[in-house]
Scaffold this active site. Structure first.
Site, short mmCIF file in Angstrom:
data_model
loop_
_atom_site.label_atom_id
_atom_site.label_comp_id
_atom_site.label_asym_id
_atom_site.label_seq_id
_atom_site.Cartn_x
_atom_site.Cartn_y
_atom_site.Cartn_z
N GLU A 37 0.87 -1.17 0.00
CA GLU A 37 0.00 0.00 0.00
C GLU A 37 0.91 1.23 0.00
O GLU A 37 1.80 1.32 0.85
CB GLU A 37 -0.87 -0.01 1.26
CG GLU A 37 -1.81 1.17 1.29
CD GLU A 37 -2.77 1.18 2.47
OE1 GLU A 37 -2.77 0.24 3.27
OE2 GLU A 37 -3.51 2.18 2.58
N ARG A 262 5.55 -13.01 9.47
CA ARG A 262 6.19 -11.75 9.16
C ARG A 262 7.54 -11.66 9.88
O ARG A 262 7.75 -12.31 10.88
CB ARG A 262 5.31 -10.55 9.44
CG ARG A 262 4.80 -10.38 10.83
CD ARG A 262 4.11 -8.99 11.01
NE ARG A 262 3.12 -8.69 9.99
CZ ARG A 262 3.04 -7.50 9.36
NH1 ARG A 262 3.88 -6.52 9.63
NH2 ARG A 262 2.10 -7.27 8.48
N LYS A 272 4.37 0.03 10.49
CA LYS A 272 4.37 1.30 9.77
C LYS A 272 3.88 2.44 10.66
O LYS A 272 4.42 3.54 10.63
CB LYS A 272 3.45 1.18 8.54
CG LYS A 272 4.11 1.64 7.25
CD LYS A 272 3.13 1.54 6.10
CE LYS A 272 3.43 0.39 5.17
NZ LYS A 272 2.37 0.18 4.17
P1 ATP Z 1 0.36 -1.64 7.35
O1 ATP Z 1 1.02 -1.27 8.65
O2 ATP Z 1 -0.16 -0.49 6.57
O3 ATP Z 1 -0.55 -2.84 7.40
P2 ATP Z 1 2.23 -3.35 6.05
O4 ATP Z 1 3.56 -3.31 6.71
O5 ATP Z 1 1.37 -4.54 6.18
O6 ATP Z 1 1.57 -2.05 6.46
P3 ATP Z 1 1.75 -3.38 3.18
O7 ATP Z 1 2.07 -2.28 2.25
O8 ATP Z 1 0.35 -3.72 3.41
O9 ATP Z 1 2.48 -3.00 4.55
O10 ATP Z 1 2.60 -4.67 2.86
C1 ATP Z 1 2.96 -5.11 1.58
C2 ATP Z 1 3.36 -6.54 1.66
O11 ATP Z 1 4.49 -6.71 2.51
C3 ATP Z 1 2.26 -7.42 2.20
O12 ATP Z 1 2.17 -8.58 1.41
C4 ATP Z 1 2.70 -7.74 3.60
O13 ATP Z 1 2.20 -8.97 4.02
C5 ATP Z 1 4.23 -7.72 3.46
N1 ATP Z 1 4.84 -7.39 4.74
C6 ATP Z 1 4.63 -6.29 5.49
N2 ATP Z 1 5.33 -6.33 6.62
C7 ATP Z 1 6.05 -7.49 6.61
C8 ATP Z 1 6.97 -8.13 7.50
N3 ATP Z 1 7.31 -7.57 8.67
N4 ATP Z 1 7.49 -9.33 7.14
C9 ATP Z 1 7.16 -9.89 5.97
N5 ATP Z 1 6.29 -9.34 5.08
C10 ATP Z 1 5.73 -8.16 5.39
#
Ligand code: ATP
Ligand code: MG
Length: 553
Positions: A37, A262, A272
């Site tokens: 996003e 994650r 975030k």
């Molecule tokens: P938000 O805090 O807005 O939910 P987010 O960190 O989930 O943010 P996105 O932009 O929704 O960010 O994530 C993009 C992709 O990265 C998604 O597929 C998410 O699952 C993956 N992702 C985000 N954080 C992690 C993490 N800590 N480890 C592995 N994958 C991640």
């Protein structure tokens, strides 16, 4: 471990893919996507997802799309879109398709109309609070909304008017009609669309309604013929909804959602929301502060794309959440930088040494290897002179036991040069050391001193030939291995995460360093010329990582 660099470690997702290929599922195609996003900068957690999705596509001759999940126009902007593209490219990956969820706004709308016609969706005119109250809890089932049994005609009419902008934000939502008693709260008639009368960077003012994440995500995956939709574990409970939408819509493609843990990295935070807080409350100097776990911060810190990819491969992909030690990441960085960076000398906290038995203005040019094991890295000249700088830490009047550096009356070797002896310590009235007066043993260039052992070797920079520089020594941002749970972030921050040394001296060759060029400063660590602030007139270096782990528990 002895394996070719390209060989990927197996994990449960690669096993699933191997089985799918063996069964000729999806005619042997492999298509993945990375769906950020654009509401912030990417961090090392995203790098795990990027390496996984792009890595799988590369390994299986498949494709990987970069898709911006741009359904929440209020929080998203073009600055983030550009930064995300730059970060993915810098990490070394190339996307096949560049997509946006907003590419599918028409299809998403038409599919929603289809769901209404099927009796699978309805317009709910309850307030947000009423919807929340009716949703129930983990223990209690939800209650059906009084609008749940609206006729298809009425739903179609209201939904069309929502789209046409006839209603204010919050007046209605479109919900899937699934099961208000489901044990999975995500299945209790989840929202598909909400009214949001806001401008969207790509679709302008075309839309007054925007689709929700869960609904958008599965449809976008299907539109792109994604075969394996990899996401983090918190979406496990959303998978029934993902499958429900695609089953009811009978989309030609039905991607398989697979969840993995994650990344949680010790001494940092990857949420975030909390990263935004660090930036907005000025705990750091922006998203690209070298202490930030963002890709852009790590880049500015001097981390290499290869080291980050190596890290993502080493931590593996599992279904269990666990904290990864910072030492794992730092080891990857050190290994890469040890192999690839030229050696240089720099003095961060200078004390002047005057070698009294050399004539005034004396200089001598010495040749140094750029890397102790790699002859092909070449050599450079370093000027040795009557006046030199050494680091404050390398001299002690009250040395602790086993101290092997310079002490009053003692000897030490200047790296690549002579053995010197401290004859006199000159101090100011206030007691600060102004200079050390030393003599040298002219017979020790490239030779052991005769009749005695000199153990210590210290680095130095010529006072006449060296160049002044600023060096920023970075360390872990947090003091706590598992930060983020205390009430305030501030209490957990490491107050020494950045120490700026404004008056440093570095060997002359470093005035030619290019921004982002990386070096080992002998005995001090790995450093990078700052991406933005470094110039040949005022060189600025950031410490990427120390030579050894000083945090080992
Ligand atoms: P938000 O805090 O807005 O939910 P987010 O960190 O989930 O943010 P996105 O932009 O929704 O960010 O994530 C993009 C992709 O990265 C998604 O597929 C998410 O699952 C993956 N992702 C985000 N954080 C992690 C993490 N800590 N480890 C592995 N994958 C991640
Ligand atoms: Mg998210």
């Amino acid at each position: 471990m002895n394996k070719p660099e390209s060989a990927a470690t197996s994990n449960f997702i690669r096993n699933i893919i191997d089985d799918d290929l063996a069964a000729n599922k999806n005619d042997g195609r492999i298509v993945t996507r990375f769906p950020p996003e654009p509401n912030g900068y990417l961090h090392i957690g995203h790098a795990k997802s990027i390496c996984l999705n792009f890595g799988i596509a590369a390994q299986y001759n498949g494709k990987c799309n970069l898709r911006f999940d741009d359904t929440n126009p209020v929080k998203e902007n073009e600055e983030f879109v550009k930064a995300i593209k730059d970060d993915v490219t810098w990490l070394g990956f190339e996307w096949d398709g560049l997509k946006h969820a907003s590419d599918y706004f028409n299809e998403l709308y038409n599919f929603a109309v289809e769901l209404i016609k099927q009796g699978n969706a309805y317009v709910d005119s309850s307030t947000a609070e009423e919807v929340r109250e009716m949703r129930g809890t983990l223990k209690e089932p939800g209650k059906p909304s009084p609008y749940r049994d609206r006729s298809v005609e009425e739903n179609l009419d209201l939904f069309a008017r929502m789209k046409a902008g006839e209603f204010d934000d919050g007046a209605h939502i479109l919900r899937a009609k699934i099961d208000m008693a489901s044990g999975n709260i995500n299945m209790r008639d989840p929202t598909l669309y909400r009214i949001r009368k806001v401008h969207h960077v790509r679709t302008g003012n075309d839309w007054s309604i925007y689709p929700m994440y869960d609904y958008t995500h599965c449809v976008s995956d299907a539109m792109e013929n994604i075969t394996h939709s990899l996401c983090t574990l918190e979406f496990e409970d959303h998978r029934p909804l993902y499958d429900w939408v695609l089953d009811e819509l009978k989309t030609p493609a039905h991607p398989q959602q697979i969840e993995f843990a994650r990344l949680m990295l010790e001494y940092t935070i990857l949420s975030k929301r909390k990263l935004i807080q660090l930036v907005e409350e000025d705990y750091v100097k922006g998203w690209d502060d070298p202490r930030m776990p963002t890709i852009t911060g790590m880049r500015r810190r001097g981390f290499t794309p290869a080291a980050i990819r190596d890290f993502c491969e080493r931590i593996g992909v599992t279904k269990n959440d666990s904290w990864i030690e910072m030492a794992v990441l730092e080891t990857c960085i050190r290994e890469d930088l040890n192999e690839h960076s030229h050696r240089r000398m720099a003095v961060l906290e200078p004390i002047k040494v005057v070698i009294t038995d050399l004539p005034d203005g004396y200089t001598e040019t010495l040749s140094f290897a750029n890397h102790p094991q790699k002859e092909d890295f070449g050599r450079r000249d370093i000027v040795f002179s009557k006046e030199i700088w050494i680091d404050k830490d390398d001299f002690s009047e009250n040395p602790p036991p086993k101290y092997q550096r310079l002490v009053p009356g003692g000897e030490v070797r200047l790296r690549g040069s002579y053995v010197i002896k401290c004859e006199e310590v000159i101090k100011s009235d206030a007691g600060d050391i102004i200079e050390l007066r030393c003599t040298h043993d002219a017979n020790t260039l490239g030779k052991k001193p005769e009749g005695r052992k000199v153990k210590g070797v210290i680095h130095w920079v010529s006072a006449s030939a060296g160049v002044q520089a600023q060096v920023r020594v970075y360390d872990r941002l947090f003091n706590q291995p598992n930060p983020g749970s205390a009430d305030s972030l501030e209490a957990e921050l490491n107050p020494e995460s950045m120490v700026v040394h404004k008056t440093c001296y570095v060997e002359a060759a470093l005035s030619e360093a290019q921004a982002e060029e990386r070096f080992q400063f002998e005995r001090l660590g790995y450093f990078v010329a700052d991406r933005y602030d470094h110039t040949s007139e005022m060189p600025v270096f950031n410490r990427t990582v120390s030579l050894r782990d000083t945090w080992a528990r």
